[in-house]
Design a protein around this motif. Structure first.
Motif, PDB file in Angstrom:
ATOM      1  N   ARG A 158      -0.006   7.887  -0.347  1.00 31.10           N
ATOM      2  CA  ARG A 158       0.829   6.672  -0.307  1.00 31.10           C
ATOM      3  C   ARG A 158       1.788   6.643  -1.497  1.00 31.10           C
ATOM      4  O   ARG A 158       2.950   6.267  -1.363  1.00 31.10           O
TER       5      ARG A 158
ATOM      6  N   PRO B 177       1.931  -1.330  -0.575  1.00 35.16           N
ATOM      7  CA  PRO B 177       1.002  -2.446  -0.731  1.00 35.16           C
ATOM      8  C   PRO B 177       0.663  -2.922  -2.128  1.00 35.16           C
ATOM      9  O   PRO B 177       0.146  -4.027  -2.278  1.00 35.16           O
ATOM     10  N   THR B 178       0.922  -2.112  -3.156  1.00 35.34           N
ATOM     11  CA  THR B 178       0.467  -2.522  -4.490  1.00 35.34           C
ATOM     12  C   THR B 178       1.634  -2.768  -5.437  1.00 35.34           C
ATOM     13  O   THR B 178       2.735  -2.244  -5.258  1.00 35.34           O
TER      14      THR B 178
ATOM     15  N   ASN C 266      -8.725   2.863   5.585  1.00 39.94           N
ATOM     16  CA  ASN C 266      -7.812   2.445   4.514  1.00 39.94           C
ATOM     17  C   ASN C 266      -6.649   1.633   5.078  1.00 39.94           C
ATOM     18  O   ASN C 266      -5.489   1.839   4.707  1.00 39.94           O
TER      19      ASN C 266
ATOM     20  N   THR D 107      -4.330  -1.419   5.346  1.00 41.13           N
ATOM     21  CA  THR D 107      -3.914  -2.434   4.377  1.00 41.13           C
ATOM     22  C   THR D 107      -4.232  -3.845   4.878  1.00 41.13           C
ATOM     23  O   THR D 107      -3.871  -4.218   5.990  1.00 41.13           O
TER      24      THR D 107
ATOM     25  N   PHE E 248      -3.645  -5.413  -0.310  1.00 37.29           N
ATOM     26  CA  PHE E 248      -2.216  -5.697  -0.374  1.00 37.29           C
ATOM     27  C   PHE E 248      -2.006  -6.695  -1.502  1.00 37.29           C
ATOM     28  O   PHE E 248      -2.592  -7.779  -1.506  1.00 37.29           O
TER      29      PHE E 248
END
Length: 202
Positions: free
Chosen positions: A83, A111-112, A158, A160, A166
């Motif tokens: 990712r 997501p992060t 995994n 999200t 998230f």
């Protein structure tokens, strides 16, 4: 261990620069980076934004998660490492488009906070983060790609919002709550916010 090549000789100083290209296109380039859960409305808004900007004479390019993963990033999976590399490559491609004077509209879960910071660090001051905000429950109810059902059945790991985090943006350029708005209203709000960013000063 990867050894850094010593036979690379960039020619950035000898090619036509971004400013000349922006003057030619009569627009100011930037990266509109849409983040949010799968099914939150990122791609729908991006397509609407692209159409509205083209009507106004702007040249754009959409980079969408599914499209990118069938091409330049087709060798990547969904591990944390992959990712991160996925977003790194996308940010580098986005930077190339911006240097060509092109408005780049990106649709990625990303997501992060850390992964989006990576993108922002690569792209720089041209980064415009838009949080397409819809709850997990709302996105699962829509389930436009059938991903939520597969995730619930354990077919996707995994995923999200379910078994991967998230992290909502802390200070986005714009937040769109798609649960409370029609797609047309969402597009209009993004257009109104982004248009002043695109006017090239003479």
């Amino acid at each position: 261990m990867t050894t850094k090549a010593t036979n690379i000789h960039p020619v950035f100083d000898r090619i036509i620069g971004r400013d000349e290209k922006e003057q030619f296109l009569n627009q100011k380039a930037c990266v509109v980076w849409m983040t949010g859960l799968s099914g939150s409305g990122k791609t729908t808004i991006a397509i609407g934004l692209e159409k509205e900007l083209q009507k106004r004479g702007f040249l754009t390019q959409i980079l969408d998660g599914d499209n990118i993963r069938t091409g330049i990033n087709k060798n990547l999976g969904f591990s944390e490492e992959d990712r991160t590399e996925n977003i790194r490559r996308i940010a580098e491609v986005s930077k190339l488009f911006v240097n060509c004077g092109i408005i780049t509209i990106n649709c990625f879960v990303s997501p992060t906070l850390e992964i989006r910071k990576q993108a922002k660090d690569i792209i720089g001051e041209d980064f415009r983060e838009i949080y397409v905000n819809a709850s997990y429950e709302e996105c699962e109810k829509r389930d436009v790609k059938g991903l939520y059902k597969k995730a619930r059945n354990g077919e996707i790991k995994n995923f999200t919002g379910l078994d991967a985090p998230f992290e909502a943006p802390e200070n986005p350029f714009l937040e769109i709550k798609t649960s409370d708005m029609t797609p047309e209203q969402s597009v209009e709000e993004v257009v109104n916010a982004i248009l002043p960013q695109l006017i090239k000063n003479k």
